[in-house]
Each structure stands twice: as structure tokens, then as C-alpha cells.
Design a protein around this motif. Structure first.
Motif, PDB file in Angstrom:
ATOM      1  N   GLU A   1      -5.057   3.066   2.270  1.00  0.00           N
ATOM      2  CA  GLU A   1      -3.811   3.438   1.596  1.00  0.00           C
ATOM      3  C   GLU A   1      -3.356   4.793   2.121  1.00  0.00           C
ATOM      4  N   PRO A   2      -2.072   4.900   2.493  1.00  0.00           N
ATOM      5  CA  PRO A   2      -1.590   6.175   3.038  1.00  0.00           C
ATOM      6  C   PRO A   2      -1.564   7.265   1.966  1.00  0.00           C
ATOM      7  N   VAL A   3      -1.639   8.485   2.417  1.00  0.00           N
ATOM      8  CA  VAL A   3      -1.561   9.630   1.518  1.00  0.00           C
ATOM      9  C   VAL A   3      -0.163  10.221   1.652  1.00  0.00           C
ATOM     10  N   VAL A   4       0.503  10.403   0.521  1.00  0.00           N
ATOM     11  CA  VAL A   4       1.851  10.965   0.535  1.00  0.00           C
ATOM     12  C   VAL A   4       1.734  12.477   0.412  1.00  0.00           C
ATOM     13  N   ARG A   5       2.157  13.162   1.457  1.00  0.00           N
ATOM     14  CA  ARG A   5       2.099  14.628   1.466  1.00  0.00           C
ATOM     15  C   ARG A   5       3.479  15.186   1.728  1.00  0.00           C
TER      16      ARG A   5
ATOM     17  N   LEU B   1       0.828  -1.212   0.000  1.00  0.00           N
ATOM     18  CA  LEU B   1       0.000   0.000   0.000  1.00  0.00           C
ATOM     19  C   LEU B   1       0.861   1.260   0.000  1.00  0.00           C
ATOM     20  N   ASN B   2       1.989   1.225   0.699  1.00  0.00           N
ATOM     21  CA  ASN B   2       2.900   2.370   0.681  1.00  0.00           C
ATOM     22  C   ASN B   2       3.468   2.592  -0.720  1.00  0.00           C
ATOM     23  N   ARG B   3       3.864   1.501  -1.396  1.00  0.00           N
ATOM     24  CA  ARG B   3       4.374   1.628  -2.765  1.00  0.00           C
ATOM     25  C   ARG B   3       3.284   2.168  -3.697  1.00  0.00           C
ATOM     26  N   ALA B   4       2.064   1.710  -3.514  1.00  0.00           N
ATOM     27  CA  ALA B   4       0.956   2.189  -4.347  1.00  0.00           C
ATOM     28  C   ALA B   4       0.742   3.690  -4.147  1.00  0.00           C
ATOM     29  N   ALA B   5       0.819   4.147  -2.906  1.00  0.00           N
ATOM     30  CA  ALA B   5       0.630   5.571  -2.621  1.00  0.00           C
ATOM     31  C   ALA B   5       1.701   6.414  -3.298  1.00  0.00           C
ATOM     32  N   VAL B   6       2.928   5.949  -3.278  1.00  0.00           N
ATOM     33  CA  VAL B   6       4.016   6.687  -3.930  1.00  0.00           C
ATOM     34  C   VAL B   6       3.799   6.717  -5.445  1.00  0.00           C
TER      35      VAL B   6
END
Length: 166
Positions: free
Chosen positions: A100-104, A58-63
């Protein structure tokens, strides 16, 4: 202790839903619960590995979602997380698919992002291959083999994208 109770509650909910769906017949397969299963170190390690793999996917997907060039890879990473979550549910009876985390605030360029993702995919591939060698269950071995292959393909795509950009 809380996870054990949650798993027991989910197992009971599963049983009740199954009875409604099948007009009162017992479920042929009930998910294993921590209290009912032999909680060996191998099972805990597998559960932890699957949880960590879901989170990393999920982290890779967010990036990847930050860049239109990587949209397809983002969908693939999210798909991996879902498949790993299903494997975890089948192994433990506990559902785990966090949001899924949001990359800010990440100001990295596409080239820097691709480089970082390339190494993340390499680590993921190596961990899936190691898990494939360690696990005795054929279904999990097959899943880990597929996921490792997908990560290898994405590494190649990232390398090609980088070669075009540099």
C-alpha cells in the motif's frame, strides 16, 4: 516474456506444494499459465483491469488512512484490493498485491479528501458496473457487482460526512 516465466515458475511451485500437501496426488486444478492458456485480448484486458483495480483500491485505502473518520473505509478498500488480487490469481495464476502506498506531503483537509474520494468511488463503481456487464464468468460478475455496491455505499457515507462538516 519475464511475466510468462514467472507464471510458469509459480505454477510449478504450486504443483510441488500440492503434491506435498496431498501426499503425491496430482492437483485437481492447476493455475492457468500464459504459455498454456490462449492469450486472447479479452484475457489481457481482464488481467489489466484487475491489476489496475487492485492498485486503485490500495491508493484509496492509503488516502483514507490519513483520517480517523475514514478508517473503516480504508479497511474496506484494502479488502477490495485483496479480493481483486485473488480474482487475478485465479484468472492468471499470477499473484499481484503491491504494498500500500504511503501518502506524504498531502496537506488537503478532510473535506477536500472526502470530495476527492467521493469522485474516486464513483469512478470505481462505474468501472465495476461496466466490467460486470462485459464479463461472461458468473463469479467475476458477482464480485464486480459486490464491489460496485460497496463503492455506492461509501459514496453515501462520504456525502453524509461532508454534509455534517459543511
Amino acid at each position: 516474456m519475464e511475466d510468462t516465466q514467472k507464471a510458469l515458475d509459480e505454477a510449478e511451485q504450486f504443483r510441488l506444494v500440492w503434491q506435498r500437501v496431498r501426499a503425491g496426488t496430482e492437483s485437481p486444478i492447476l493455475p492457468d499459465t500464459p504459455a498454456a492458456s490462449s492469450d486472447t485480448a479479452g484475457e489481457r484486458n481482464l488481467s489489466g483491469f484487475l491489476r489496475e483495480s487492485v492498485t486503485q483500491s490500495l491508493n484509496r485505502a492509503a488516502v483514507c488512512r490519513r483520517w480517523p473518520e475514514l478508517r473503516q473505509m480504508a479497511e474496506g478498500c484494502h479488502n477490495q484490493a485483496q479480493r481483486l488480487s485473488a480474482a487475478l490469481f485465479l484468472a492468471t495464476g499470477v499473484r499481484f498485491l503491491p504494498a500500500e502506498p504511503v501518502v506524504r506531503g498531502d496537506r488537503s483537509t478532510l473535506v477536500e479528501c472526502c470530495r476527492s474520494l467521493f469522485f474516486r468511488m464513483r469512478r470505481a463503481e462505474m468501472s465495476y458496473r461496466a466490467a460486470e456487464r462485459r464479463t461472461a464468468e458468473a463469479d467475476l460478475r458477482g464480485l464486480f457487482h459486490e464491489l460496485a455496491g460497496e463503492c455506492a455505499i461509501w459514496q453515501q457515507r462520504l456525502r453524509v460526512l461532508l454534509e455534517r462538516r459543511l
